[in-house]
Design an enzyme around this catalytic site. Structure first.
Site: not given
Ligand code: AMP
Length: 278
Positions: A31, A36-37, A146, A149, A175, A183, A186
């Site tokens: 969330g 990026g998401h 993404g 990570d 992204v 992005l 946090r």
């Molecule tokens: P998170 O909500 O942070 O667990 O991220 C969910 C998914 O979005 C994970 O696969 C992350 O690697 C991806 N993600 C988060 N930030 C970015 C970004 N800036 N660019 C591309 N993917 C992202």
């Protein structure tokens, strides 16, 4: 877009989708969604008939209680952002996801002994637990992750292999803000000043790819020195690794795929990013 909050509702929604036929793409998230998401969801939409997104701040992957408590939660805004891109959103409570206690133990071998592994004990086991459960419930043809990570993708690929899961894991590019800052949910916790200064992380990583050396030690020293010049940044690690095995290398010529992975505190907020050398 159908919003479901229980495992049973999710399974029912997925049974209908699978019965309708056509491929299913899945994007797991915690969330506080951003572009990026959205890039992952757009890719899923392009490549599949149906797209599913989960929004769940997974407690078992947090090694730091304060980080868990302070993790941004913006469900209403998240749903608005993604409504045109997904068919099903799964936004459960922790009680729902962990009705079956989280007792699974995964072994990711050397992949979890580096970088985020030692820095965040238990983190990747928590990632393994939630990703496996979600993939079991959703049964997607493809799941999108993404490259921000970077280590997580290797862990998830290992999980899928170990557990004989049929879903294809699709890595997607990072992204960034126009400033270069990757992005991240946090980033919402950064002050304006911290956010501006955090943009130096990617500038420094980029500059480190243009040095006139292939010695990893020299490149790491450059990054450490430059990060130290920015008052609010504190380097946790900068690892230059084989992009396949994630094991450290000594020279850029030592592997065909080489990635530099960084963890930095900007004030109190821990950020990660990475850059490809080869
Ligand atoms: P998170 O909500 O942070 O667990 O991220 C969910 C998914 O979005 C994970 O696969 C992350 O690697 C991806 N993600 C988060 N930030 C970015 C970004 N800036 N660019 C591309 N993917 C992202």
């Amino acid at each position: 877009m159908q919003l479901v909050t229980t495992i049973e509702e999710l399974k029912n929604a997925m049974a209908q989708i699978h019965a309708a036929g056509g491929s299913v793409g899945f994007v797991p998230t915690m969330g506080a969604l951003h572009e990026g998401h959205l890039s992952l969801l757009k890719r899923s939409r392009n490549e599949n008939k149906f797209s599913v997104c989960s929004i769940f701040v997974n407690p078992t992957q947090f090694n730091n209680q304060e980080d868990l408590v302070k993790y941004p939660r913006t469900l209403e805004a998240d749903l608005q952002l993604i409504e045109n891109y997904v068919d099903v959103v799964f936004a459960p409570s922790a009680e729902e996801v962990y009705r079956e206690p989280a007792t699974e133990q995964y072994d990711f071998g050397d992949l979890e002994k580096v970088m985020e592994g030692p820095s965040r004990p238990g983190h990747f086991n928590g990632v393994g637990i939630i990703v496996r459960r979600l993939l079991d419930w959703v049964q997607p043809d493809r799941a999108y992750f993404g490259e921000k990570d970077f280590q997580q993708i290797a862990i998830v690929k290992s999980l899928v292999h170990q557990c004989h899961i049929q879903s294809e894991i699709v890595p997607c590019p990072i992204v960034r803000e126009p400033s270069g800052l990757a992005l991240s949910s946090r980033n919402k916790r950064l002050s304006e000043d911290e956010r501006a200064k955090a943009a130096n992380i990617y500038r420094i990583l980029r500059e480190s790819t243009e040095l006139n050396t292939t010695r990893v030690e020299d490149i790491q020293a450059f990054v450490a020195k430059e990060i130290a010049k920015v008052d609010i940044l504190k380097l946790e690690y900068y690892a230059i690794v084989d992009g396949e095995t994630l094991q450290p290398i000594r020279d850029l010529r030592d592997a065909d795929s080489v990635v530099g992975c960084i963890a930095v505190y900007a004030g109190e907020v821990r950020l990660i990013d990475n850059i490809r050398y080869k």
